[in-house]
Design a protein around this motif. Structure first.
Motif, PDB file in Angstrom:
ATOM      1  N   ARG A  72      43.002  -4.127  96.760  1.00 40.55           N
ATOM      2  CA  ARG A  72      44.041  -3.217  96.281  1.00 40.55           C
ATOM      3  C   ARG A  72      43.387  -2.103  95.469  1.00 40.55           C
ATOM      4  O   ARG A  72      42.529  -2.354  94.626  1.00 40.55           O
TER       5      ARG A  72
ATOM      6  N   THR B 143      44.025   2.212  93.854  1.00 36.09           N
ATOM      7  CA  THR B 143      44.970   3.252  93.448  1.00 36.09           C
ATOM      8  C   THR B 143      44.534   4.590  94.022  1.00 36.09           C
ATOM      9  O   THR B 143      43.349   4.944  93.968  1.00 36.09           O
TER      10      THR B 143
ATOM     11  N   SER C 149      49.656   2.665  95.020  1.00 40.24           N
ATOM     12  CA  SER C 149      48.731   1.590  95.400  1.00 40.24           C
ATOM     13  C   SER C 149      48.580   1.516  96.915  1.00 40.24           C
ATOM     14  O   SER C 149      49.564   1.694  97.652  1.00 40.24           O
TER      15      SER C 149
END
Length: 434
Positions: free
Chosen positions: A358, A360, A424
């Motif tokens: 994950r 950003t 995200s």
């Protein structure tokens, strides 16, 4: 041979002309069964086993460790001495135990044995006090009774792996650490599946091989080199059929010969709807096609099905067929997100999902809903330990240099639209992949 219809009918949203990526992956998963084991297993030495797929469980012939031994340098003694002591334990040193040179006598309750890491625990002893926690004067040691407890710092026989248990399971791709484990068991060779055979070629009159002069309108074929590298990483046997010209006879000959020689056939180029693209026409006569297009960028034109070496579908030898796009980045994206899993499955390997992290977005990213996009990205760790990612810039499927600049794919789901800074996303790192 089973046709595409019952397979495809099991997939929700089946559309052979514009299939969502998840549905395409599911169809490929249903078709890409492990090849039968008959005649496809061989025994190899440990030096030849790296990267190979285990054909059967490896059963440990011994306990690991094979005997109770010390987990550190210190002094071995009977734990009864802890119970007998008030504040401190005082013991006489009866001898020394080294790795490979055990102390064979049994010390009494007032004695201990100097012991090195990995050495056999002396008879009757069950506890080891680390050397840094004791004070020694001549042949007497002293330490507080609270610094160690009964059984501490002793590795028991079979604690890591018991005799008769599976050390490694069938379907595992052998890693460097596995070779060490196998050697520690005294195993000199293992049963592995024979390598999957993959034939590949590029199509196009405009293509030239490296080393040939470029004529006006021609370009060098890069796809065979990236395909070779990606296949090499999967440890399959490769058959490079070179460049196939844009005429029906040449392409039919290449497809039939490839189906005869290989388990899987991969082409690049020739699966669009141009006048000189014969792959689709030939697959309708020589093969069984599950889909022609997927809702993916890059990589929309992608053919998948089964190909036969005979004069018509269902005759001769068969092979799975992947007709990849001609654009270089699309070749790599479709290989990793569509082809890779099928090759591993047919090799008999356990599933090896791509690692997703994950991250950003550090900038806005344009994305059109209704297709899955795999954009090239540059990911980095922020001061807070979290990952952030930016794109490499222009995302055209012919910009191969973007793959060299990138260190990950940015995975943008089918229904997702434009992204803003701070949103995200999932990324798939290139490390270990490309």
């Amino acid at each position: 041979m089973t046709t595409s219809r019952p397979f495809s009918a099991c997939v929700t949203y089946y559309d052979p002309n514009a299939l969502p990526v998840a549905a395409a992956q599911e169809i490929v998963r249903q078709w890409a069964m492990p090849r039968g084991t008959a005649g496809r297993v061989e025994r190899v030495s440990l030096y030849e086993a790296l990267g190979r797929v285990l054909a059967e469980d490896v059963i440990s012939p011994i306990d690991v460790p094979a005997f109770d031994n010390s987990a550190m340098d210190g002094y071995a003694f009977k734990s009864a001495a802890l119970n007998a002591a008030r504040d401190a334990v005082e013991l006489n040193v009866a001898g020394i135990a080294l790795a490979g040179r055990p102390f064979s006598a049994e010390p009494n309750a007032a004695q201990c044995v100097r012991i090195m890491t990995g050495a056999l625990i002396p008879p009757g002893c069950d506890t080891v006090v680390p050397q840094e926690l004791v004070t020694r004067a001549d042949d007497v040691i002293r330490f507080p009774s609270t610094v160690v407890s009964e059984g501490q710092n002793r590795r028991l026989a079979g604690e890591d792996l018991a005799r008769g248990k599976a050390a490694l399971q069938a379907g595992r791709i052998v890693r460097a650490s596995d070779l060490g484990l196998l050697a520690s068991l005294g195993i000199a060779e293992v049963a592995v599946r024979k390598r999957l055979v993959v034939a590949f070629f590029s199509t196009g009159d405009e293509l030239r091989s490296v080393g040939e002069p470029l004529a006006p309108g021609s370009l060098y074929d890069s796809n065979r080199y990236t395909l070779f590298a990606m296949l090499r990483r999967l440890d399959v046997e490769t058959v490079d059929l070179g460049i196939v010209r844009d005429d029906r006879a040449s392409l039919e000959k290449a497809l039939r010969e490839a189906a005869q020689a290989a388990d899987v056939v991969i082409s690049s180029g020739g699966v669009s709807v141009g006048d000189a693209d014969f792959t689709r026409e030939l697959m309708n006569s020589l093969g069984d096609v599950a889909f022609w297009k997927i809702a993916m960028r890059p990589g929309r034109p992608l053919a998948f099905g089964r190909l036969w070496s005979g004069p018509r579908a269902g005759t001769g030898e068969s092979a799975l067929f992947f007709g990849l796009p001609g654009n270089p980045v699309a070749v790599m994206a479709t290989f990793y997100f569509i082809v890779r899993e099928a090759l591993l499955a047919m090799s008999g390997a356990a599933r090896q999902p791509l690692i997703e992290i994950r991250a950003t977005c550090a900038e806005p990213i344009k994305k059109r809903a209704g297709r899955t996009e795999f954009q090239r990205g540059i990911a980095s760790r922020r001061a807070d330990g979290q990952w952030s990612v930016v794109t490499t810039g222009p995302q055209g499927s012919g910009v191969l240099s973007s793959m060299s600049r990138a260190n990950c794919f940015i995975v943008l789901e089918h229904d997702r639209g434009n992204l803003e800074t701070g949103d995200s996303v999932d990324i798939v790192p290139f490390d270990g992949l490309v």
